[in-house]
Every structure is written in structure tokens, then in C-alpha cells.
Design a protein around this motif. Structure first.
Motif, short mmCIF file in Angstrom:
data_model
loop_
_atom_site.label_atom_id
_atom_site.label_comp_id
_atom_site.label_asym_id
_atom_site.label_seq_id
_atom_site.Cartn_x
_atom_site.Cartn_y
_atom_site.Cartn_z
N GLU A 2 64.95 4.32 48.94
CA GLU A 2 64.52 2.94 49.07
C GLU A 2 64.08 2.53 50.25
N SER A 3 64.43 3.28 51.23
CA SER A 3 64.06 2.57 52.41
C SER A 3 62.46 3.09 52.94
N LEU A 6 59.57 0.50 53.91
CA LEU A 6 60.26 -1.00 54.57
C LEU A 6 60.15 -1.38 55.90
N GLN A 38 74.12 -5.83 52.30
CA GLN A 38 73.22 -5.47 51.00
C GLN A 38 73.25 -4.05 50.62
N SER A 40 72.30 -0.77 47.97
CA SER A 40 71.26 -0.70 47.08
C SER A 40 71.50 -1.35 45.71
N VAL A 87 71.86 -2.45 53.94
CA VAL A 87 71.09 -3.29 54.83
C VAL A 87 71.82 -4.44 55.15
N GLY A 108 66.76 -7.89 58.52
CA GLY A 108 67.48 -6.84 58.09
C GLY A 108 67.65 -5.58 58.93
N GLN B 37 63.43 -12.42 47.08
CA GLN B 37 63.52 -10.99 47.96
C GLN B 37 62.23 -10.24 47.94
N SER B 39 59.44 -7.27 48.59
CA SER B 39 59.27 -5.51 48.76
C SER B 39 59.66 -5.31 50.18
N LYS B 41 62.16 -6.65 51.68
CA LYS B 41 63.35 -6.87 51.82
C LYS B 41 63.78 -8.45 52.41
#
Lengths: 115, 114
Positions: A2-3, A6, A38, A40, A87, A108, B37, B39, B41
Motif C-alpha cells: 500500500e505504501s 505514497l 491508521q 491498512s 501510518v 502522516g 483522504q 491517494s 493519504k
């Protein structure tokens, strides 16, 4: 994972280490600060808060430090566990006026705890 | 369970459609919020209601219309969905709006506009 893509700040630690996550906030008039976790696929979960008349507050395995002079907030997690991987967001708020509970979130930090 | 709940958890829809997201809290709180929120975050407040009255509207397009039938519910209706509306939407609640209270978040609704 998921990261990917980002580009959030990341912190990678070994299980059992202490972790420190930092946050710089922008509004010198902010009165109240919160740390959220937070995981996932879940919503932000309250961890600990601190008001501007304090510089340190401790919870279970977590400590928040507030330095109003440099507008800096930190979250210390003792004996970090794999379940702490998430996060982490800092958020600030201002009492009274027209803020009406308007939380402003930081960007974050991704914490990864390796077994 | 005491909580902030949202439905649906996932929402996949075509551009141009109209959709609604529902939120309920059983914490007895007076204030409810909608956050978006993206993409990356980044979490940003959209709306806030206190005792069914709108008190924050953060320059959100008027295609987004919140509705609070009572203190425990805050729904979000979105007209003419656009690709850029794809995001995770979180509902939250707090006891009051003094600025010194914790906000509790729901699990989120993952909206994908195709």
C-alpha cells in the motif's frame, strides 16, 4: 504494498526498539494536538492527545512531547511491536473562535516494525 | 458496540452517477464530520455538523451535500460523480466543538469512480 508511491516519511524499526515519530505543525495558535494511528483499510484511531499548556503526556507505551517554541510534536512508542505498524498522523486544533473543531492533519508517517 | 459506522465500505460507480454514503454514531456525540483522504493519504475536513446544523463547509463543490436527519446520523450525497472524487471518505464524531475534544473516526468508505 500500500505504501508504494505514497512518498510519505517512513520509519523502519526492529521489534522491541523504541520509535520516535515527528511532526511539525504550522499554526502557533493551536491549542490541542492529537496523534492518530491508521492501519491498512481502517479509519484513524486515537492514540494520545496533549493540550498546549503541557509539554509532555504519557500513555501506555506512548509519550507525546510538545515543543511550542519550534512548533514541533513527537510521538514516542516504547518497545515497538509488529502490531504498531501503521501510518501515524498528528493533528492540531484550536479552541474557541470559529474553529468549530476543525482538525488539521499532518501528512502522516509510515511506521514499519520488523519481527 | 459503541462506534462510528459507515455504509457502504466500498462503492464503485460510473462517472456522472449520484451516490450516497451513510454514517451513524452511537456515542451520544453532538458533532459529526466528513473527511476526505486522497491517494497520498492526506486527510482533509469537508463538513461539520453540530446538533444537525452545518458549521463547517470547507470549499467543497456543491455537488457534495451533507444531510443530518438527527444528531446520530450524517449522510453525504454526491451528485454527478467525477473521477477526482475517487478517495476514501471518513465520518467522525466528537462530543462538542470546543476545539479541545477528540474526534472518533469510522472505518471509511472507499469510493472509486470509473
Amino acid at each position: 504494498g500500500e505504501s508504494v508511491g505514497l512518498h510519505l516519511p517512513t520509519l523502519s524499526v526492529q521489534e522491541g526498539d523504541n520509535s520516535i515519530i515527528n511532526c511539525a505543525y504550522s499554526n502557533s495558535a493551536s491549542d490541542y494536538f492529537i496523534w492518530y494511528k491508521q492501519e491498512s483499510g481502517k479509519g484513524p484511531q486515537f492514540i494520545i492527545d496533549i493540550r498546549s499548556n503541557m509539554d509532555k503526556r504519557q500513555g501506555q507505551r506512548v509519550t507525546v512531547l510538545l515543543n511550542k517554541t519550534v512548533k514541533h510534536l513527537s510521538l514516542q512508542i516504547a518497545a515497538t511491536q509488529p502490531g504498531d505498524s501503521a501510518v501515524y498522523f498528528c493533528a492540531e486544533n484550536r479552541a474557541g473562535g470559529t474553529s468549530y473543531g476543525k482538525l488539521t492533519f499532518g501528512q502522516g508517517t509510515i511506521l514499519t516494525v520488523h519481527p | 458496540d459503541t462506534a462510528v459506522s459507515q455504509t457502504p465500505k466500498y462503492l464503485v460507480t460510473q462517472m456522472g452517477n449520484d451516490k450516497s454514503i451513510k454514517c451513524e454514531q452511537n456515542l451520544g456525540h453532538d458533532t459529526m464530520y466528513w473527511y476526505k483522504q486522497d491517494s497520498k493519504k492526506f486527510l482533509k475536513i469537508m463538513f461539520s455538523y453540530n446538533n444537525k446544523e452545518l458549521i463547517i463547509n470547507e470549499t467543497v463543490p456543491n455537488r457534495f451535500s451533507p444531510k443530518s436527519p438527527d444528531k446520530a446520523h450524517l449522510n453525504l450525497h454526491i451528485n454527478s460523480l467525477e473521477l477526482g472524487d475517487s478517495a476514501v471518505y471518513f465520518c467522525a464524531s466528537s462530543q462538542e466543538t470546543s476545539g479541545l475534544e477528540t474526534q472518533y473516526f469510522g472505518p471509511g468508505t472507499r469510493l472509486l469512480v470509473l
